[in-house]
Design a protein around this motif. Structure first.
Motif, short mmCIF file in Angstrom:
data_model
loop_
_atom_site.label_atom_id
_atom_site.label_comp_id
_atom_site.label_asym_id
_atom_site.label_seq_id
_atom_site.Cartn_x
_atom_site.Cartn_y
_atom_site.Cartn_z
N ALA A 136 0.82 -1.21 0.00
CA ALA A 136 0.00 0.00 0.00
C ALA A 136 0.85 1.26 0.00
N GLU A 137 2.08 1.15 0.49
CA GLU A 137 2.99 2.29 0.46
C GLU A 137 3.61 2.48 -0.93
N GLN A 138 3.63 1.41 -1.72
CA GLN A 138 4.25 1.46 -3.04
C GLN A 138 3.26 1.81 -4.16
N GLY A 139 2.03 1.30 -4.03
CA GLY A 139 1.02 1.49 -5.08
C GLY A 139 -0.36 1.16 -4.54
N LYS A 140 -1.24 0.71 -5.41
CA LYS A 140 -2.59 0.34 -5.02
C LYS A 140 -2.68 -1.16 -4.81
N VAL A 141 -3.56 -1.56 -3.88
CA VAL A 141 -3.68 -2.96 -3.49
C VAL A 141 -4.99 -3.54 -4.01
N SER A 142 -4.88 -4.68 -4.66
CA SER A 142 -6.04 -5.47 -5.09
C SER A 142 -5.96 -6.81 -4.35
N LEU A 143 -7.11 -7.27 -3.85
CA LEU A 143 -7.11 -8.49 -3.03
C LEU A 143 -8.25 -9.40 -3.44
N ASP A 144 -7.91 -10.65 -3.77
CA ASP A 144 -8.89 -11.72 -3.86
C ASP A 144 -8.93 -12.35 -2.48
N VAL A 145 -10.04 -12.18 -1.78
CA VAL A 145 -10.08 -12.40 -0.34
C VAL A 145 -10.17 -13.87 0.06
N GLN A 146 -10.34 -14.79 -0.88
CA GLN A 146 -10.70 -16.15 -0.52
C GLN A 146 -9.78 -16.79 0.53
N GLY A 147 -8.46 -16.65 0.38
CA GLY A 147 -7.56 -17.32 1.30
C GLY A 147 -7.54 -16.72 2.69
#
Length: 294
Positions: A136-147
């Motif tokens: 999040a400090e480097q860029g934008k975060v995308s998350l597939d939450v399943q795990g």
């Protein structure tokens, strides 16, 4: 050594998958890193991948050309090993975990630079909270939450409460979950209530996939329904969510709006369902299907 800036970095374990359908049993590579990156292999995008699997399983991944410029592969003692069993209804599966790899370490990733970081944890503990903070400090975060909301009990995958949700969700720009995962994550039943729960954390873009029933994408206070494309001969839905997200992010990075990107992603996922293994087509294949549908 610091890597060049990438459009997107995909971070997640590669897996050994035993895929059982009424027609066949196959041993295939799997995991978010595999399905996401392979789907974009010939697309015009600066993609880097950080993944992990056991050295002893390298022959399987080499057989399926699991490599490329910008790939970072960590070799642990074990690979994640999943068994996915499907009935005639490909929207549902029985899943067992027959082996589990080690978590990623922040020290292994700090040289990777990207505008987006797409995380695909498969089991609890795959990606420590500090790695999300770093991304999040480097860029934008995308998350597939399943795990984040499932763990292994014996060989069975069982749901769990995500203890670090309050720390990680405020860092996430784009979150993807299927309907059941959204319910488990939020404790809500209706899609609009799941969305409202996630909005309170500041998640800007919420994607809830509904299998063959399409998907809902919510951003800037508005929900949009994305219909699924008709698949006449479904063969293998493993990795469809990863393929959807690969198409969605690619289309958005290229400047598409939410609905256009959602349609592109849905078309890409539909083409993937028609074959075993990952999507291996081209952007033109996806565009042709979108044109035929409209």
């Amino acid at each position: 050594m610091v890597s060049p800036q990438n459009d997107i970095c995909c971070i997640g374990h590669a897996t050994v998958d035993r895929v059982i359908t009424p027609e066949s049993t196959r041993i295939l590579p799997g995991g978010t890193a595999y399905y996401f990156s392979t789907a974009l292999r010939v697309f015009d995008i600066r993609l880097t991948v950080a993944t992990a699997f056991a050295e002893q399983d390298r022959a399987l991944f080499d057989q399926h050309d699991f490599n490329g410029d910008g790939w970072t592969v960590f070799h642990g003692q074990h690979s994640h090993f999943f068994e996915n069993k499907y009935s005639a209804n490909r929207d549902y599966r029985q899943q067992r975990v027959l082996g589990q790899g080690s978590p990623f370490l922040l020290a292994d990733l700090v040289g990777i630079q990207a505008d987006w970081y797409h995380f695909g944890p498969l089991l609890a503990g795959d990606i420590p909270t500090e790695i999300f903070s770093w991304a999040a400090e480097q860029g934008k975060v995308s998350l597939d939450v399943q795990g984040c909301i499932r763990r292994v009990d014996g060989a069975q995958v069982v749901p769990q409460v995500w203890e670090d949700a309050d720390k990680v969700l405020p860092l996430v720009t784009t979150l993807k979950a299927n309907y059941e995962e959204a319910r488990l994550l939020t404790g809500r039943t209706r899609i609009k209530d799941c969305i409202a729960f996630l909005e309170r954390y500041g998640v800007a873009e919420i994607i809830i996939t509904l299998g063959s029933n399409g998907a809902v994408i919510h951003t800037e206070g508005k929900s949009r329904f994305i219909p699924a494309f008709t698949v006449r001969s479904p063969r293998d839905t493993t990795g469809c969510g990863d393929t959807f997200m690969a198409g969605y992010h690619y289309s958005r990075i290229k400047g598409a709006g939410v609905c256009e990107a959602g349609q592109f992603a849905a078309a890409m996922a539909a083409l993937k369902v028609e074959c075993h293994g990952p999507f291996t087509g081209t952007e033109q294949d996806v565009m042709d299907l979108c044109s035929a549908w409209s």
